[in-house]
Design a protein around this motif. Sequence first.
Motif, PDB file in Angstrom:
ATOM      1  N   THR A 201       0.839  -1.198   0.000  1.00 59.75           N
ATOM      2  CA  THR A 201       0.000   0.000   0.000  1.00 59.75           C
ATOM      3  C   THR A 201       0.873   1.247   0.000  1.00 59.75           C
ATOM      4  N   ARG A 204       1.938   1.894  -3.468  1.00 63.69           N
ATOM      5  CA  ARG A 204       0.879   2.472  -4.304  1.00 63.69           C
ATOM      6  C   ARG A 204       0.677   3.947  -3.996  1.00 63.69           C
ATOM      7  N   VAL A 205       0.784   4.318  -2.732  1.00 60.22           N
ATOM      8  CA  VAL A 205       0.655   5.728  -2.380  1.00 60.22           C
ATOM      9  C   VAL A 205       1.806   6.539  -2.979  1.00 60.22           C
ATOM     10  N   LEU A 208       0.813   7.246  -6.382  1.00 54.79           N
ATOM     11  CA  LEU A 208      -0.265   8.231  -6.504  1.00 54.79           C
ATOM     12  C   LEU A 208       0.262   9.660  -6.438  1.00 54.79           C
ATOM     13  N   THR A 231      -0.657   3.508   6.399  1.00 57.29           N
ATOM     14  CA  THR A 231      -1.118   2.702   5.267  1.00 57.29           C
ATOM     15  C   THR A 231      -0.834   1.230   5.536  1.00 57.29           C
ATOM     16  N   LYS A 236      -5.874   0.399   4.461  1.00 55.90           N
ATOM     17  CA  LYS A 236      -5.781   1.253   3.272  1.00 55.90           C
ATOM     18  C   LYS A 236      -5.040   2.533   3.680  1.00 55.90           C
ATOM     19  N   ILE A 237      -5.712   3.688   3.660  1.00 55.61           N
ATOM     20  CA  ILE A 237      -5.118   4.939   4.128  1.00 55.61           C
ATOM     21  C   ILE A 237      -5.964   5.434   5.292  1.00 55.61           C
ATOM     22  N   PHE A 264      -6.779   6.475  -3.889  1.00 55.60           N
ATOM     23  CA  PHE A 264      -6.462   5.063  -3.676  1.00 55.60           C
ATOM     24  C   PHE A 264      -7.686   4.190  -3.931  1.00 55.60           C
ATOM     25  N   GLU A 268      -7.891   1.102  -6.590  1.00 57.63           N
ATOM     26  CA  GLU A 268      -8.366  -0.247  -6.274  1.00 57.63           C
ATOM     27  C   GLU A 268      -9.467  -0.698  -7.222  1.00 57.63           C
TER      28      GLU A 268
END
Length: 273
Positions: A201, A204-205, A208, A231, A236-237, A264, A268
Amino acid sequence: MKPLCFARNQIIPSSEATLHPMDIGLIRGYGIFDFFRTENFVPLFLTDYLDRFIGSAQKTYLPLDFNKETLRNIILELIEKNDLRQGGIRMLLSGGMSDNHFSPAKGDLFIFCEDLMFPGEQKYTNGVKLSSIEHVRALAEIKTTNYTFPVWLSSNWKKEGAEDVIYHHNGLISESSRSNIFVIKNGEIFTPDQNVLHGITRKRVLELSGSIKIQPIGFDETLAADEVFMTSTTKKILPVTRIDDRQIGNGKPGKITKELIQAFQEMEQKNSG
């Protein structure tokens, strides 16, 4: 726990999965695991999780007899057989039974499907509290099964109304017990560079927002931040609005954190088909 799992070399009822008591995964706490989610029957970011799991096996000197494609096929079969539209998948490789009851050996592979428990909606609306503790997690870059310290701590942080802990050492923060930490100040986003698990995660952040700075972050800087969030696969966040008795920013989830939560969620949805 869902009805079926993969144990050693076959899919069996989860209730029948066993581990020998002398496996060093049990008597020494030595093993690795990984955990990821499904959305609409799709294992999210599966390639990243498999790469990390295989890398963890190599770094801990644990033989793994399954390549990435074989693991993927096992996981997809388990998802289908367990009808796992939305849930968690836990992969575990034990430390094995060694002659001296200490050295890494050939362990057993297990893959379980589970129900998921996300934080309540109010925690995303109001943010959560973290309790600070001076600590550095051993082998921080490897997802080992050794969670003795935070499990021991968890009774106390629950009494304090905290969601989890935030580790710091020599004035620098690293991570939470099961999550990565991000700090926002004056519109800039930072995340620690040392003594952290490279969370999926987190990865992925970073994608982003390409301007996130990966660098040492002081504990005092964190307390003085405008926004903080954590995260992980199951969070998730998640906004952090208090550390110990110190309010973060204005005590509410901030604008940038909210924007990343939305971005996010869209990522997903795109990856889950």
